[in-house]
Design a protein around this motif. Structure first.
Motif, PDB file in Angstrom:
ATOM      1  N   ARG A  89       0.810  -1.216   0.000  1.00  0.00           N
ATOM      2  CA  ARG A  89       0.000   0.000   0.000  1.00  0.00           C
ATOM      3  C   ARG A  89       0.843   1.265   0.000  1.00  0.00           C
ATOM      4  NH1 ARG A  89      -2.103   3.336   3.653  1.00  0.00           N
ATOM      5  NH2 ARG A  89      -1.204   2.191   5.387  1.00  0.00           N
ATOM      6  N   TYR A 197      -7.879   1.737  10.888  1.00  0.00           N
ATOM      7  CA  TYR A 197      -6.949   1.989   9.784  1.00  0.00           C
ATOM      8  C   TYR A 197      -5.782   1.005   9.816  1.00  0.00           C
ATOM      9  CZ  TYR A 197      -3.808   4.743   6.761  1.00  0.00           C
ATOM     10  OH  TYR A 197      -2.968   5.172   5.756  1.00  0.00           O
ATOM     11  N   HIS A 199      -5.604  -1.987  10.825  1.00  0.00           N
ATOM     12  CA  HIS A 199      -5.930  -3.359  10.433  1.00  0.00           C
ATOM     13  C   HIS A 199      -5.699  -3.601   8.939  1.00  0.00           C
ATOM     14  CE1 HIS A 199      -7.363  -5.770  13.806  1.00  0.00           C
ATOM     15  NE2 HIS A 199      -7.841  -4.652  14.344  1.00  0.00           N
ATOM     16  N   GLN A 200      -5.618  -2.524   8.142  1.00  0.00           N
ATOM     17  CA  GLN A 200      -5.303  -2.683   6.723  1.00  0.00           C
ATOM     18  C   GLN A 200      -3.923  -3.299   6.507  1.00  0.00           C
ATOM     19  OE1 GLN A 200      -6.813   0.862   4.088  1.00  0.00           O
ATOM     20  NE2 GLN A 200      -5.933   1.688   5.960  1.00  0.00           N
ATOM     21  N   ASP A 201      -2.985  -2.920   7.389  1.00  0.00           N
ATOM     22  CA  ASP A 201      -1.573  -3.247   7.161  1.00  0.00           C
ATOM     23  C   ASP A 201      -1.029  -4.309   8.108  1.00  0.00           C
ATOM     24  OD1 ASP A 201      -1.506  -1.265   5.192  1.00  0.00           O
ATOM     25  OD2 ASP A 201      -0.930   0.287   6.619  1.00  0.00           O
ATOM     26  N   LYS A 271     -10.839  -7.350   6.192  1.00  0.00           N
ATOM     27  CA  LYS A 271     -11.026  -6.819   4.839  1.00  0.00           C
ATOM     28  C   LYS A 271     -10.485  -5.393   4.778  1.00  0.00           C
ATOM     29  CE  LYS A 271     -14.993  -9.489   3.202  1.00  0.00           C
ATOM     30  NZ  LYS A 271     -16.385  -9.402   2.690  1.00  0.00           N
ATOM     31  N   PRO A 272      -9.305  -5.202   4.172  1.00  0.00           N
ATOM     32  CA  PRO A 272      -8.712  -3.856   4.122  1.00  0.00           C
ATOM     33  C   PRO A 272      -9.626  -2.804   3.520  1.00  0.00           C
ATOM     34  CG  PRO A 272      -7.098  -5.500   3.469  1.00  0.00           C
ATOM     35  CD  PRO A 272      -8.410  -6.223   3.605  1.00  0.00           C
ATOM     36  N   GLU A 273     -10.398  -3.175   2.488  1.00  0.00           N
ATOM     37  CA  GLU A 273     -11.264  -2.180   1.851  1.00  0.00           C
ATOM     38  C   GLU A 273     -12.374  -1.730   2.804  1.00  0.00           C
ATOM     39  OE1 GLU A 273     -12.630  -6.318   0.544  1.00  0.00           O
ATOM     40  OE2 GLU A 273     -10.740  -5.252   0.813  1.00  0.00           O
ATOM     41  N   CYS A 275     -12.049  -1.728   6.127  1.00  0.00           N
ATOM     42  CA  CYS A 275     -11.356  -0.909   7.138  1.00  0.00           C
ATOM     43  C   CYS A 275     -11.170   0.520   6.640  1.00  0.00           C
ATOM     44  CB  CYS A 275     -10.001  -1.526   7.486  1.00  0.00           C
ATOM     45  SG  CYS A 275     -10.115  -3.088   8.370  1.00  0.00           S
ATOM     46  N   TRP A 276     -10.795   0.671   5.364  1.00  0.00           N
ATOM     47  CA  TRP A 276     -10.627   2.017   4.811  1.00  0.00           C
ATOM     48  C   TRP A 276     -11.952   2.761   4.783  1.00  0.00           C
ATOM     49  CZ3 TRP A 276      -7.419   5.786   3.943  1.00  0.00           C
ATOM     50  CH2 TRP A 276      -7.838   6.856   3.149  1.00  0.00           C
TER      51      TRP A 276
END
Length: 298
Positions: A89, A197, A199-201, A271-273, A275-276
Motif C-alpha cells: 500500500r 486503519y 488493520h489494513q496493514d 477486509k482492508p477495503e 477498514c478504509w
C-alpha cells in the motif's frame, strides 16, 4: 469530466509538483479533516452563546491543518522510507519510490513548517506557545510504531491538539474543565479510527516488525473500540455540561454514538477495503459534533 476532488486536482497539477503534493497526502484529504475537525469543535465551543463560530479563526486553522498534516506525513515518510518499500500500500509513496530525495523532502518540510509558523503567529501569545509545544509530538510520533503497540495513542495526543488550541485562540487561554474532556474525547476517537486503519496493514506490519493497536488487540478489537467509543461519548457530555451546552449538542453526541456503534458492529477487520471505508466515515463523526455545537450555541 470536470472534477474538483482532491485526487483529481493533484493529478491535474504540473508533473514536477505532483510528488510533493502526494508526499503531503493532498490527494487523500481524510487525514486533514480528522486533524482539522477537533479544532472546529473547540473554536465553536468557545463562541459566545447565540453566536456563530469565528470564521476567520476557522479559516486560519483550516490552512494550518493542511500544512501541519502535510508536514507530519513528510516526517513520517522520511522516518519510514525503508519500511514503506516493503508494504504494497505504501511502496508507491514518493520517497519510497525514489521520486524525491531525502534532501528534497527535508527542504519541503522546512517550507511547510515555515508557512505553518506564519499561521501560528496570527494567534495570541498563549496560543503561539501552546501550538509550538505540539511540534515534539509531530516529530516523534512516527517512531512510536518501533517502540510500542500503542502508536495510535500518541497519534491521538498529536492529532487532537487543536481541541486545546482552538479555545485558546478565541479566549486567550484554555478553560481546562472544557478543553481537557474535549481533548480526551478526541484521543479516544483517534484510537477508534486509527486502530481500524491499522488493520489494513497488519500482515505487512508483522513481516517488517512494526507495532500497532491492531496487532495488540487482535480478535478483541471490537471490545476495545467499544470501550474507547464509550469513553469518548462520556467525555463529550462532560465538556458540554461544563460549558452549558444545550439540547442540539447532546442530540449530536447521541447521533455520534449511533454512528460509532454501527461502524464497530459492521466492521470486518480482515477486509482492508472495509477498514478504509470505516476509517474514512469518521469525518461524519466530526461534522456531526461541529454541527451540534453550533446549533447548541445558537
Amino acid at each position: 469530466p470536470l472534477s474538483f476532488s482532491a485526487a483529481e486536482l493533484v493529478r491535474a497539477a504540473p508533473a514536477p509538483l505532483r510528488p510533493y503534493l502526494r508526499l503531503m497526502r493532498l490527494h487523500q484529504p481524510a487525514g486533514t479533516w480528522l486533524l482539522y475537525l477537533p479544532c472546529t469543535w473547540s473554536i465553536a465551543l468557545a463562541a459566545e452563546p447565540g453566536c456563530l463560530p469565528d470564521w476567520h479563526t476557522l479559516s486560519l486553522f483550516g490552512i494550518g491543518a493542511v500544512l501541519m498534516r502535510g508536514a507530519g506525513c513528510t516526517i513520517n515518510d522520511m522516518w519510514d522510507r525503508d519500511y514503506d518499500k516493503k508494504v504494497v500500500r505504501t511502496a508507491s509513496r514518493p520517497l519510497a519510490a525514489g521520486e524525491i530525495s531525502t534532501f528534497q523532502s527535508f527542504v519541503f518540510l522546512g517550507g511547510q513548517l515555515s508557512l505553518a509558523l506564519c499561521v501560528l503567529l496570527c494567534l495570541n501569545y498563549y496560543s503561539i506557545i501552546l501550538g509550538a509545544a505540539s511540534l515534539s509530538l509531530v516529530i516523534t510520533y512516527p517512531l512510536m510504531k518501533r517502540i510500542t503497540y500503542w502508536p495510535q495513542l500518541v497519534l491521538g495526543l498529536t492529532f487532537n491538539w487543536g481541541a486545546l488550541l482552538g479555545w485558546s485562540a478565541i479566549r486567550g487561554s484554555c478553560e481546562w474543565s472544557v478543553c481537557l474532556p474535549l481533548y480526551f474525547a478526541g484521543v479516544m476517537w483517534t484510537l477508534v479510527y486509527d486502530t481500524i486503519y491499522a488493520h489494513q496493514d497488519k500482515r505487512d506490519d508483522i513481516i517488517i516488525g512494526v507495532k500497532s493497536t491492531a496487532l495488540h488487540f487482535k480478535e478483541d478489537t471490537k471490545q476495545w473500540l467499544s470501550g474507547f467509543s464509550l469513553a469518548m461519548l462520556l467525555s463529550l457530555c462532560m465538556a458540554g455540561m461544563n460549558c452549558n451546552q444545550t439540547f442540539p449538542y447532546y442530540s449530536a453526541v447521541a447521533a455520534i454514538g449511533a454512528h460509532l456503534a454501527h461502524q464497530i458492529y459492521t466492521l470486518d477487520i480482515d477486509k482492508p477495503e472495509d477498514c478504509w471505508k470505516k476509517f474514512a466515515s469518521n469525518r461524519t463523526v466530526g461534522v456531526l459534533l461541529f454541527t451540534g455545537i453550533v446549533l447548541g450555541n445558537l
